[in-house]
Design an enzyme around this catalytic site. Structure first.
Site, PDB file in Angstrom:
ATOM      1  N   LYS A 111      48.569  34.252  32.960  1.00 38.58           N
ATOM      2  CA  LYS A 111      47.495  35.081  32.428  1.00 38.58           C
ATOM      3  C   LYS A 111      47.961  36.529  32.320  1.00 38.58           C
ATOM      4  CE  LYS A 111      44.160  32.090  31.865  1.00 38.58           C
ATOM      5  NZ  LYS A 111      43.470  31.878  30.578  1.00 38.58           N
ATOM      6  N   ASP A 142      49.053  33.826  28.203  1.00 43.11           N
ATOM      7  CA  ASP A 142      47.723  33.714  27.607  1.00 43.11           C
ATOM      8  C   ASP A 142      46.999  35.041  27.770  1.00 43.11           C
ATOM      9  OD1 ASP A 142      45.253  32.997  26.648  1.00 43.11           O
ATOM     10  OD2 ASP A 142      44.772  31.605  28.280  1.00 43.11           O
ATOM     11  N   GLU A 168      49.630  32.816  23.688  1.00 44.07           N
ATOM     12  CA  GLU A 168      48.324  32.246  23.371  1.00 44.07           C
ATOM     13  C   GLU A 168      47.282  33.346  23.157  1.00 44.07           C
ATOM     14  OE1 GLU A 168      44.999  29.448  25.646  1.00 44.07           O
ATOM     15  OE2 GLU A 168      47.140  29.109  26.007  1.00 44.07           O
ATOM     16  N   ASP A 194      43.419  29.784  20.537  1.00 46.70           N
ATOM     17  CA  ASP A 194      42.490  29.068  21.409  1.00 46.70           C
ATOM     18  C   ASP A 194      41.061  29.456  21.043  1.00 46.70           C
ATOM     19  OD1 ASP A 194      40.969  27.949  23.412  1.00 46.70           O
ATOM     20  OD2 ASP A 194      41.883  29.025  25.057  1.00 46.70           O
ATOM     21  N   LYS A 218      40.271  22.167  23.517  1.00 45.42           N
ATOM     22  CA  LYS A 218      39.576  21.765  24.739  1.00 45.42           C
ATOM     23  C   LYS A 218      38.406  20.869  24.354  1.00 45.42           C
ATOM     24  CE  LYS A 218      40.851  26.158  26.859  1.00 45.42           C
ATOM     25  NZ  LYS A 218      40.403  27.477  27.335  1.00 45.42           N
TER      26      LYS A 218
END
Length: 334
Positions: A111, A142, A168, A194, A218
């Site tokens: 992250k 991400d 990401e 995403d 997801k």
């Protein structure tokens, strides 16, 4: 097989349980993960949009929960799913302990771009992950849309020496993703989308705009396994199946999605049970030898009781379920 009819609200409420699970490390600004679990004809399912999501966005998560609980999943193409480690915004010294919770994982997602973090802190964290994994490991970052275009370009240059697998959601919008992909294309670092996929009116817009090299999908946020697979087929882009800090019940939904994706080139973000200090099953879907099995999960009644959310939070989730069910009632089934 045609989808089952959408259940009435009373049917959902009849088995609904709300849990509050402590996290090992603060993640996405929270220390406790709340989720509503519901038992459908096909087994247990999960409704767990984050608290800040509005009813319109959260209703897609409910559609995903209903899809998994009321419809049989597609025939699996694999029985285990390789997964990545997930490294929250921790200090570099904490990285080895985080990675130790993901035994056998060869890939780590780190992250970055948190509002309380500097680029220097992000670089130090990614450097620590690369050191821990060694040259053979795979490192992806991400940003959750946390950078503007110029910040993203600067950050990708700063992080490039660590041999990134991909970046990401470096920026928030599809147009910004397309621009940062254009600016950094010569570096050979793929851009993954995403939030731009699940929050767009048309998920295909990401592919049509040339805004990403791959998609992170997801099951819950995209409205269920069947809808996610439709997006995969229509975009033609490689995908990574990921989770949203789900309980093992929700991770089982993600595993069934990953099992049905025709080509699975990347390790999936379905190992996040390792970020939970408690779960709803005594056999959590935590990584072993770098993968998780494709199974359904039945919660343990004792754990549902032990980690039951406070009454006021249960009421909040019940009210939210009703509002999201009403939103779905305005949409056709299927």
């Amino acid at each position: 097989m045609s989808p089952a009819a959408r259940p009435e609200l009373d049917e959902l409420l009849a088995t609904a349980r709300v849990v509050a699970l402590p996290l090992v490390t603060r993640f996405r600004g929270i220390d406790v993960r709340e989720a509503m679990l519901i038992e459908g004809p096909q087994g247990w399912t999960e409704f767990s949009p984050f608290a800040e999501y509005d009813d319109e966005e959260a209703s897609a998560w409910l559609a995903g929960a209903i899809d998994f609980g009321w419809n049989a999943p597609p025939q699996p193409l694999r029985d285990r799913i390789p997964v990545n480690a997930t490294v929250p915004a921790v200090d570099p010294d904490s990285v080895p302990a985080v990675l130790a919770r993901f035994p056998g994982c060869r890939t780590a997602k780190v992250k970055v771009a948190g509002s309380d973090q500097t680029l220097a802190q992000d670089v130090a964290r990614v450097r620590a992950v690369r050191t821990a994994l060694g040259p053979e490991g795979r490192v992806r970052v991400d940003a959750n849309g946390g950078w503007n275009i110029d910040e993203a370009e600067h950050a990708i240059h700063a992080l490039a020496p660590f041999d990134l697998e991909y970046v990401e959601q470096p920026c928030a919008t599809v147009d910004e993703l397309a621009e940062i992909r254009r600016r950094t294309k010569y570096m050979g670092i793929p851009i993954a989308a995403d939030e731009s996929v699940r929050r767009a009116d048309d998920p295909l817009a990401v592919a049509e705009a040339g805004a990403a090299d791959l998609l992170v999908i997801k099951a819950q946020p995209l409205g269920g396994i069947r809808r996610a697979l439709d997006i995969v087929g229509r975009t033609g882009l490689p995908v990574v199946v990921s989770s949203a800090l789900d309980t093992s019940v929700g991770l089982a939904m993600g595993a069934h999605l990953a099992a049905a994706v025709p080509s699975l080139e990347f390790d999936c973000g379905l190992g996040t049970a390792s970020l939970l200090a408690a779960d709803v099953t005594r056999a959590p879907l935590a990584p072993r030898d770098g993968s998780i099995p494709v199974v359904r999960v039945d919660p343990d009644p004792g754990l549902l009781d032990r980690y039951a959310a406070p009454p006021e939070r249960v009421d909040w989730w019940i009210e939210r379920l009703g509002r999201c069910h009403a939103v779905l009632g305005e949409e056709p089934v299927g």
